[in-house]
Design a protein around this motif. Structure first.
Motif, PDB file in Angstrom:
ATOM      1  N   LEU A  23       0.832  -1.207   0.000  1.00 45.79           N
ATOM      2  CA  LEU A  23       0.000   0.000   0.000  1.00 45.79           C
ATOM      3  C   LEU A  23       0.865   1.255   0.000  1.00 45.79           C
ATOM      4  O   LEU A  23       0.617   2.197  -0.766  1.00 45.79           O
ATOM      5  N   VAL A  24       1.905   1.272   0.817  1.00 40.97           N
ATOM      6  CA  VAL A  24       2.819   2.417   0.857  1.00 40.97           C
ATOM      7  C   VAL A  24       3.516   2.579  -0.484  1.00 40.97           C
ATOM      8  O   VAL A  24       3.653   3.700  -1.007  1.00 40.97           O
ATOM      9  N   GLN A  26       2.434   1.768  -3.459  1.00 44.76           N
ATOM     10  CA  GLN A  26       1.499   2.305  -4.449  1.00 44.76           C
ATOM     11  C   GLN A  26       1.296   3.810  -4.256  1.00 44.76           C
ATOM     12  O   GLN A  26       1.212   4.563  -5.232  1.00 44.76           O
ATOM     13  N   GLN A  27       1.233   4.246  -3.016  1.00 48.65           N
ATOM     14  CA  GLN A  27       1.070   5.678  -2.749  1.00 48.65           C
ATOM     15  C   GLN A  27       2.331   6.455  -3.147  1.00 48.65           C
ATOM     16  O   GLN A  27       2.227   7.570  -3.678  1.00 48.65           O
ATOM     17  N   LYS A  30       2.585   7.454  -6.766  1.00 48.31           N
ATOM     18  CA  LYS A  30       1.773   8.606  -7.160  1.00 48.31           C
ATOM     19  C   LYS A  30       2.439   9.926  -6.773  1.00 48.31           C
ATOM     20  O   LYS A  30       2.025  10.979  -7.224  1.00 48.31           O
ATOM     21  N   LEU A  31       3.464   9.883  -5.963  1.00 44.98           N
ATOM     22  CA  LEU A  31       4.079  11.087  -5.408  1.00 44.98           C
ATOM     23  C   LEU A  31       4.664  12.033  -6.460  1.00 44.98           C
ATOM     24  O   LEU A  31       4.392  13.241  -6.404  1.00 44.98           O
ATOM     25  N   LYS A  34       1.950  14.067  -7.931  1.00 46.19           N
ATOM     26  CA  LYS A  34       1.366  14.992  -6.956  1.00 46.19           C
ATOM     27  C   LYS A  34       2.272  16.197  -6.736  1.00 46.19           C
ATOM     28  O   LYS A  34       1.788  17.323  -6.611  1.00 46.19           O
TER      29      LYS A  34
END
Length: 160
Positions: A23-24, A26-27, A30-31, A34
């Motif tokens: 999960l980390v 995958q986030q 996206k960084l 962003k």
């Protein structure tokens, strides 16, 4: 337990840790997108006067420094006062212990002196049975002749 849990060779908490790591990951993927988005928005929304921000930061730093110095001085004075109080307290404790020891020594000395002045509980011999000068040897008659033989003397015991 379900049948799938009993067939596993790896414990459940290990699977949970792997899931959290994924999960980390995958986030974090996206960084970069962003960051680009936020940078564009910051450039368009905010026109920052760098000199104005620098001046405000300098003023705030100077105010904080003055407050810090005042606080540090107050803390230093309080620490010195606490130290002085502790020294005084320690001196009183030591003096009290010394006075207590002196009182105890005086009490013991008084008791010893009183005990020395009290009559001893040892049987005293009457003057008729006690010679005026103690004789270490006394004549003893052995088969018609006089010989001198040492005589034992009883000494008073040192009991209290």
């Amino acid at each position: 337990m379900t049948t799938t849990e009993t067939n596993r060779r790896i414990p459940g908490p290990l699977y949970a840790a792997a899931g959290a790591g994924d999960l980390v990951y995958q986030q974090l993927r996206k960084l970069p997108t962003k960051v680009v988005e936020l940078r564009e928005r910051a450039d368009t929304d905010l026109k920052v006067d760098v000199d104005k921000v620098r001046d405000r930061a300098t003023d705030a730093a100077q105010r904080n420094l003055a407050a810090l110095l005042t606080t540090a001085q107050a803390v230093q004075e309080r620490a010195a006062a606490v130290y002085t109080e502790l020294v005084a307290r320690g001196e009183r404790v030591v003096r009290g212990a010394e006075a207590e020891a002196a009182d105890t020594a005086l009490t013991v000395a008084t008791e010893l002196e009183a005990a020395a002045n009290e009559p001893a509980e040892v049987e005293a011999k009457t003057p008729e049975t006690t010679p005026a000068t103690p004789d270490v040897t006394a004549p003893v008659e052995v088969e018609g002749s006089l010989e001198t033989k040492p005589v034992k003397r009883n000494r008073p015991s040192a009991r209290k």
